[in-house]
Design an enzyme around this catalytic site. Structure first.
Site, short mmCIF file in Angstrom:
data_model
loop_
_atom_site.label_atom_id
_atom_site.label_comp_id
_atom_site.label_asym_id
_atom_site.label_seq_id
_atom_site.Cartn_x
_atom_site.Cartn_y
_atom_site.Cartn_z
N TYR A 248 -0.91 16.40 -0.67
CA TYR A 248 0.50 16.33 -0.25
C TYR A 248 1.02 17.68 0.27
O TYR A 248 2.23 17.90 0.27
CB TYR A 248 1.38 15.86 -1.41
CG TYR A 248 1.51 14.35 -1.54
CD1 TYR A 248 1.79 13.54 -0.43
CD2 TYR A 248 1.43 13.73 -2.79
CE1 TYR A 248 1.96 12.17 -0.57
CE2 TYR A 248 1.60 12.35 -2.92
CZ TYR A 248 1.86 11.58 -1.80
OH TYR A 248 2.05 10.22 -1.93
N HIS B 173 0.98 4.43 -0.10
CA HIS B 173 1.13 5.54 0.84
C HIS B 173 0.40 5.16 2.12
O HIS B 173 -0.62 4.48 2.07
CB HIS B 173 0.50 6.81 0.26
CG HIS B 173 0.34 7.89 1.30
ND1 HIS B 173 1.36 8.75 1.62
CD2 HIS B 173 -0.71 8.22 2.10
CE1 HIS B 173 0.94 9.56 2.58
NE2 HIS B 173 -0.32 9.27 2.89
N LYS C 7 -0.87 3.25 -5.07
CA LYS C 7 -0.46 4.31 -5.99
C LYS C 7 -0.55 3.86 -7.46
O LYS C 7 -0.67 2.66 -7.74
CB LYS C 7 0.97 4.75 -5.64
CG LYS C 7 1.09 5.44 -4.28
CD LYS C 7 2.49 6.03 -4.11
CE LYS C 7 2.66 6.67 -2.75
NZ LYS C 7 3.98 7.34 -2.63
N GLU D 52 -6.15 13.21 6.11
CA GLU D 52 -6.15 12.44 4.86
C GLU D 52 -7.45 11.65 4.66
O GLU D 52 -7.96 11.56 3.54
CB GLU D 52 -4.94 11.50 4.84
CG GLU D 52 -3.62 12.25 4.74
CD GLU D 52 -2.39 11.36 4.73
OE1 GLU D 52 -1.28 11.90 4.65
OE2 GLU D 52 -2.54 10.12 4.79
N ASN E 275 6.63 3.89 -5.20
CA ASN E 275 6.81 2.96 -4.07
C ASN E 275 5.50 2.26 -3.67
O ASN E 275 5.34 1.78 -2.57
CB ASN E 275 7.49 3.65 -2.89
CG ASN E 275 6.69 4.82 -2.34
OD1 ASN E 275 5.63 5.16 -2.86
ND2 ASN E 275 7.17 5.42 -1.28
P1 CMP Z 1 4.59 8.80 0.58
O1 CMP Z 1 4.51 7.93 1.80
O2 CMP Z 1 3.44 8.77 -0.35
O3 CMP Z 1 4.82 10.32 1.03
C1 CMP Z 1 5.48 11.26 0.22
C2 CMP Z 1 6.15 10.64 -0.95
O4 CMP Z 1 7.17 11.41 -1.55
C3 CMP Z 1 6.86 9.37 -0.55
O5 CMP Z 1 5.90 8.38 -0.25
C4 CMP Z 1 7.73 9.11 -1.78
O6 CMP Z 1 7.06 8.31 -2.75
C5 CMP Z 1 7.92 10.51 -2.36
N1 CMP Z 1 9.32 10.92 -2.41
C6 CMP Z 1 9.98 11.27 -3.51
N2 CMP Z 1 11.23 11.63 -3.22
C7 CMP Z 1 11.37 11.51 -1.89
C8 CMP Z 1 12.46 11.73 -0.99
N3 CMP Z 1 13.66 12.16 -1.41
N4 CMP Z 1 12.25 11.50 0.32
C9 CMP Z 1 11.03 11.09 0.77
N5 CMP Z 1 9.97 10.87 -0.06
C10 CMP Z 1 10.14 11.07 -1.37
#
Ligand code: CMP
Length: 136
Positions: A52, A118, A12, A129, A115
């Protein structure tokens, strides 16, 4: 029984920005993932919204799409036995604060949004995806 799988992985914007691309790829390689396809791209917000789409009803959807389209990302297809689950284990919990020691998100993640990585969460989403980024 053999269950060779492919999963989509994204490094990311927060991680690309901090030059963690090679470090994170080397973690995948060390853990016996094969990187079968990869490219660096920058998404338009509209594209992030499509990527998404499974989260479109979530309160964080808009911010999530703004974030994914905020800078360059590295998208990769990772191949391994049980790649989808194995990648999720290696990434750790979505929130870096909850991720276990030794996981990518524990080591590099900044927040639940930033984070660092993904990974697809099911065979169905992995296919969708991978097609999103790599279908010609
Ligand atoms: P990702 O695995 O990319 O999939 C969706 C993303 O939403 C997740 O990682 C997080 O970075 C983001 N996100 C933001 N807020 C939340 C939340 N409250 N719960 C889960 N995912 C979240």
């Amino acid at each position: 029984m053999s269950n060779m799988e492919e999963t989509l992985s994204i490094i990311k914007p927060d991680a690309v920005e901090r030059n963690l691309e090679e470090k994170i790829k080397s973690i995948f390689i060390k853990n016996n993932f094969q990187i079968t396809r990869q490219k660096k791209v920058k998404l338009e917000k509209k594209e992030a919204e499509i990527f998404y789409k499974v989260h479109e009803t979530k309160p964080f959807y808009n911010e999530l799409c703004n974030y994914l389209s905020s800078g360059p990302i590295v998208v990769m297809v990772l191949k391994k036995q049980n790649a989808i689950l194995e990648n999720r284990k290696l990434m750790g919990a979505t929130d870096p604060l909850e991720a276990e020691v030794g996981t990518i998100r524990k080591e590099f993640g900044i927040s639940i949004d930033k984070n660092s990585v993904h990974g697809s969460d099911s065979p169905e989403n992995a296919k969708t995806e991978i097609d999103f980024f790599f279908k010609n």
